[in-house]
Design an enzyme around this catalytic site. Structure first.
Site, mmCIF file in Angstrom:
data_model
loop_
_atom_site.group_PDB
_atom_site.id
_atom_site.type_symbol
_atom_site.label_atom_id
_atom_site.label_comp_id
_atom_site.label_asym_id
_atom_site.label_seq_id
_atom_site.Cartn_x
_atom_site.Cartn_y
_atom_site.Cartn_z
ATOM 1 N N GLU A 45 4.981 -4.691 11.525
ATOM 2 C CA GLU A 45 3.688 -3.509 11.657
ATOM 3 C C GLU A 45 3.087 -4.345 11.074
ATOM 4 O O GLU A 45 2.899 -4.604 9.588
ATOM 5 C CB GLU A 45 4.763 -2.480 10.778
ATOM 6 C CG GLU A 45 5.731 -1.641 11.519
ATOM 7 C CD GLU A 45 4.889 -0.367 12.768
ATOM 8 O OE1 GLU A 45 3.667 0.097 12.628
ATOM 9 O OE2 GLU A 45 5.931 0.088 13.400
ATOM 10 N N CYS A 100 -3.562 0.624 6.980
ATOM 11 C CA CYS A 100 -2.724 -0.179 8.073
ATOM 12 C C CYS A 100 -4.267 0.437 9.186
ATOM 13 O O CYS A 100 -4.831 -0.341 9.851
ATOM 14 C CB CYS A 100 -2.139 -0.493 8.625
ATOM 15 S SG CYS A 100 -0.575 0.702 8.619
ATOM 16 N N ASN A 104 0.774 -1.740 0.055
ATOM 17 C CA ASN A 104 -0.007 0.324 -0.152
ATOM 18 C C ASN A 104 0.819 1.271 0.143
ATOM 19 O O ASN A 104 0.777 2.241 -0.430
ATOM 20 C CB ASN A 104 -0.871 -0.147 1.431
ATOM 21 C CG ASN A 104 -0.091 -0.004 2.393
ATOM 22 O OD1 ASN A 104 0.698 -0.783 2.471
ATOM 23 N ND2 ASN A 104 -1.304 -0.177 3.327
HETATM 24 N N1 LIG Z 1 1.104 -1.632 10.716
HETATM 25 C C1 LIG Z 1 1.385 -1.180 9.420
HETATM 26 O O1 LIG Z 1 2.779 -0.333 9.426
HETATM 27 C C2 LIG Z 1 1.309 -1.671 7.865
HETATM 28 C C3 LIG Z 1 1.658 -0.952 6.614
HETATM 29 C C4 LIG Z 1 0.901 -0.927 5.466
HETATM 30 C C5 LIG Z 1 0.536 -2.631 5.701
HETATM 31 N N2 LIG Z 1 -0.407 -3.354 6.771
HETATM 32 C C6 LIG Z 1 -1.181 -4.628 6.191
HETATM 33 O O2 LIG Z 1 -0.131 -5.332 4.970
HETATM 34 C C7 LIG Z 1 -0.975 -5.769 4.585
HETATM 35 C C8 LIG Z 1 -1.198 -6.249 3.573
HETATM 36 O O3 LIG Z 1 0.042 -5.617 2.994
HETATM 37 P P1 LIG Z 1 0.038 -7.444 1.778
HETATM 38 O O4 LIG Z 1 -0.732 -7.883 1.377
HETATM 39 O O5 LIG Z 1 1.130 -6.992 1.370
HETATM 40 O O6 LIG Z 1 0.729 -8.115 3.324
HETATM 41 P P2 LIG Z 1 1.104 -9.581 3.677
HETATM 42 O O7 LIG Z 1 1.089 -9.795 4.956
HETATM 43 O O8 LIG Z 1 0.576 -9.995 2.474
HETATM 44 O O9 LIG Z 1 2.678 -9.847 2.731
HETATM 45 C C9 LIG Z 1 3.715 -8.606 3.260
HETATM 46 C C10 LIG Z 1 4.929 -8.572 2.572
HETATM 47 O O10 LIG Z 1 5.428 -10.483 3.250
HETATM 48 C C11 LIG Z 1 6.156 -11.122 2.267
HETATM 49 N N3 LIG Z 1 6.001 -12.180 2.410
HETATM 50 C C12 LIG Z 1 4.200 -13.439 2.548
HETATM 51 N N4 LIG Z 1 5.214 -14.315 3.322
HETATM 52 C C13 LIG Z 1 6.381 -14.384 3.633
HETATM 53 C C14 LIG Z 1 6.978 -15.100 4.216
HETATM 54 N N5 LIG Z 1 6.731 -16.113 4.757
HETATM 55 N N6 LIG Z 1 8.113 -14.592 4.984
HETATM 56 C C15 LIG Z 1 8.108 -13.606 4.219
HETATM 57 N N7 LIG Z 1 8.238 -12.417 3.374
HETATM 58 C C16 LIG Z 1 6.470 -13.040 3.149
HETATM 59 C C17 LIG Z 1 4.704 -10.169 1.118
HETATM 60 O O11 LIG Z 1 5.623 -11.116 0.073
HETATM 61 C C18 LIG Z 1 5.011 -9.106 1.137
HETATM 62 O O12 LIG Z 1 6.236 -8.348 0.866
HETATM 63 C C19 LIG Z 1 -2.641 -5.311 5.863
HETATM 64 O O13 LIG Z 1 -3.023 -6.530 6.658
HETATM 65 C C20 LIG Z 1 -1.932 -3.712 6.278
HETATM 66 O O14 LIG Z 1 -2.402 -4.124 7.406
HETATM 67 C C21 LIG Z 1 0.654 -3.202 8.086
HETATM 68 N N1 LIG Z 2 0.694 6.563 7.141
HETATM 69 C C1 LIG Z 2 1.022 5.387 7.851
HETATM 70 C C2 LIG Z 2 0.376 4.252 7.186
HETATM 71 C C3 LIG Z 2 0.781 3.122 7.198
HETATM 72 C C4 LIG Z 2 -0.106 1.453 6.866
HETATM 73 O O1 LIG Z 2 -0.628 1.466 5.667
#
Ligand SMILES: NC(=O)c1ccc[n+]([C@@H]2O[C@H](COP(=O)([O-])OP(=O)(O)OC[C@H]3O[C@@H](n4cnc5c(N)ncnc54)[C@H](O)[C@@H]3O)[C@@H](O)[C@H]2O)c1
Ligand SMILES: NCCCC=O
Length: 513
Positions: free
Chosen positions: A279, A313, A182
């Site tokens: 995160e 997120c 995102n």
């Molecule tokens: N808290 C925060 O700062 C924050 C910020 C942005 C997004 N998010 C969260 O991220 C999610 C959406 O993003 P997404 O769909 O890309 O998440 P995801 O968990 O599907 O993937 C995140 C990353 O992890 C990698 N990955 C997947 N399996 C793995 C493994 N076994 N080992 C190591 N790496 C692995 C993916 O390739 C990707 O780069 C939502 O739940 C959102 O809330 C959190």
């Molecule tokens: N600007 C903070 C965004 C983090 C989560 O998606």
């Protein structure tokens, strides 16, 4: 809560369309998104077409705009080996000199903001109107902030009446950053900046969905003077992330992603006692009291649900509104949401874009279908828009109970659940009744209540009379299942260093024999 009638669906009439800009004209302004090569290692672009091809799809149209290849084991090895080599000299460099390079990178990013923002828009589908202010600029803020702090990593001294001790903060070594789709530029910078400022090297794996922007961050860091090998970007899906996580040379893994992935990565890292920052996702509450400024509360709910088409997120997707103002709140909310401008995200007049992937759109539609089946009312949006790409309008659900799936689970799309409450204690209990704990918001003019509620909310970040602002100087991260550790602020420096304690004997050494 009754929807009070179906508001107009804010569908696909963009200002570009209103002003007669044709798709062909928009197309002409679109730059070539294909990167020089898939990976950036040891200061240079590296290609190895032996890895799986990963298409980069422009979500507004569904077109493939670039292709990268997943890292092969040989590419992962090159990235890790160069990071190990480079980190030793980097850690020995004067911290102020490290900081200077990061601040130079911040300046370069700001100078190229438009180019980087267009790439972020092509990568994610987020409107250029957003990416111009929230992505590369936020990355630059982090590089500037941590560049400034680099020379201020200090330990402590302790006195024991003669003998004494002191601590020094040491870099961890080679750190791995793994990103979600995102905020690809922001995530790369938020991880790289504190890691590099404190003397670490980083191997960064962007999300396979949005692989382009981190390559530009690497390019700019090196142009700013970062020695080769200190920030390497390798592409790939989960298995590449897993290979990096479990490599014995890696001291820390910082993941931004979903809770299920976080559990896997944290478990894999724990096997070798690696440091982690997690995160993760959320289902955050916004509490709107009867004395709140109504326009601010509506704005906060809009920003906290529909910015980046809901793919944030920390979004406050459970909006608890005091029952005495609920009808007014919903009326004003639906009226304002109906004015959202959908269209080509590269048109700066557009303020609402598509979902980043078709798979995520399908997840969102599945949640809405289940909510309808469970008795929810769709007060706005709710269905796929009839246009190319991955589109759904801002969606508002009412007539909900806390046990419905749409109220309990992270949807990660533009879907707001509006619920009502009677009193503070009830609102607080319901807000906290979740395994997630990323963020929360409270809108009230009563300062004592605002701080009382903030202290009682089980979440890592709380906004009072505001929502979703994340300046670099403020710690950001989750409680409970939403994560471990914090990004940004001085705390992030602590998370990329460890304390070494040195005890100093000042007198004779006593021994029993
Ligand atoms: N808290 C925060 O700062 C924050 C910020 C942005 C997004 N998010 C969260 O991220 C999610 C959406 O993003 P997404 O769909 O890309 O998440 P995801 O968990 O599907 O993937 C995140 C990353 O992890 C990698 N990955 C997947 N399996 C793995 C493994 N076994 N080992 C190591 N790496 C692995 C993916 O390739 C990707 O780069 C939502 O739940 C959102 O809330 C959190
Ligand atoms: N600007 C903070 C965004 C983090 C989560 O998606």
């Amino acid at each position: 809560m009754s929807a009070g009638g179906q508001p107009p669906d804010p569908r696909s009439i963009s200002k570009a369309e209103k002003t007669g800009t044709t798709p062909a004209e928009t197309e002409m302004t679109r730059p070539d998104a294909q990167p020089t090569a898939s990976h950036f290692i040891d200061g240079a672009y590296v290609e190895d077409t032996g890895g799986d091809a990963i298409p980069v799809i422009y979500p507004a149209t569904g077109e493939t705009v670039a292709t990268v290849h997943a890292a092969t084991p040989a590419v992962v090895e090159r990235a890790l080996a160069s990071a190990v080599r480079a980190q030793v000299e980097w850690a020995a460099m004067a911290p102020v000199a490290r900081g200077r390079i990061l601040r130079r990178a911040a300046d370069l990013i700001r100078a190229r903001n438009r180019e980087l923002s267009v790439l972020e828009t092509l990568d994610t589908g987020k409107p250029l109107q957003e990416t111009l202010v929230a992505d590369a600029m936020s990355g630059a803020d982090a590089l500037e902030y941590f560049g400034g702090l680099a020379a201020d990593v200090t330990g402590a001294t302790m006195q024991f009446g003669g003998d004494w001790a002191y601590t020094i903060r040491k870099p961890l070594g080679v750190c791995v950053g793994i990103g979600a789709w995102n905020y690809p530029t922001q995530i790369a910078c938020w991880k790289a900046a504190p890691a590099l400022a404190t003397g670490n090297a980083m191997v960064f794996k962007p999300s396979e969905t949005t692989p382009l922007c981190a390559l530009k961050v690497a390019e700019i860091l090196h142009e700013a003077g970062l020695p080769a090998g200190l920030f390497n970007v390798v592409q790939g899906r989960g298995p590449v992330g897993a290979a990096l996580t479990t490599d014995a040379r890696v001291a820390k893994v910082s993941l931004t992603g979903s809770v299920p992935t976080g559990r896997k990565v944290a478990a894999a890292a724990a096997g070798a006692m690696k440091h982690v920052t997690m995160e993760l996702g959320g289902k955050s509450p916004i509490l709107i009291f009867e004395d709140a400024d109504m326009d601010d509360a509506v704005s906060g709910a809009i920003n906290g649900n529909f910015y980046s088409s809901g793919q944030v997120c920390s979004n406050g997707t459970r909006v608890f509104v005091h029952e005495s103002i609920a009808a007014d709140f919903l009326a004003r909310l639906t009226e304002r949401v109906a004015t959202a401008t959908l269209g080509d995200p590269l048109d700066e007049a557009v303020n609402f874009g598509p979902m980043t992937t078709e798979a995520q759109l399908d997840i969102v539609l599945g949640h809405i279908a289940r909510a309808r089946a469970e008795g929810a009312t769709v007060a706005a949006g709710g269905s796929r828009l009839d246009r190319p790409g991955f589109w759904i309008g801002p969606t508002i659900l009412t007539d909900l109970t806390d046990d419905m799936a749409c109220v309990r689970e992270e949807i990660f799309g533009p879907v707001m659940s509006v619920l009502t409450f009677r009193d503070e204690a009830e609102a607080l209990a319901r807000a906290n009744a979740t395994d997630f704990g990323l963020s929360a918001g409270v809108f009230t003019r009563d300062l004592a209540r605002a701080h009382r509620i903030a202290a009682a909310l089980e979440a890592g970040t709380i906004w009072i009379n505001q929502y979703n602002l994340t300046p670099a100087g403020m710690p950001f991260g989750g409680s409970k299942a939403s994560g471990i550790g914090r990004e940004n602020a001085r705390m992030a420096m602590d998370h990329f260093t460890e304390a070494q304690t040195i005890y100093v004997g000042m007198g004779p050494v006593d021994s029993a024999y």
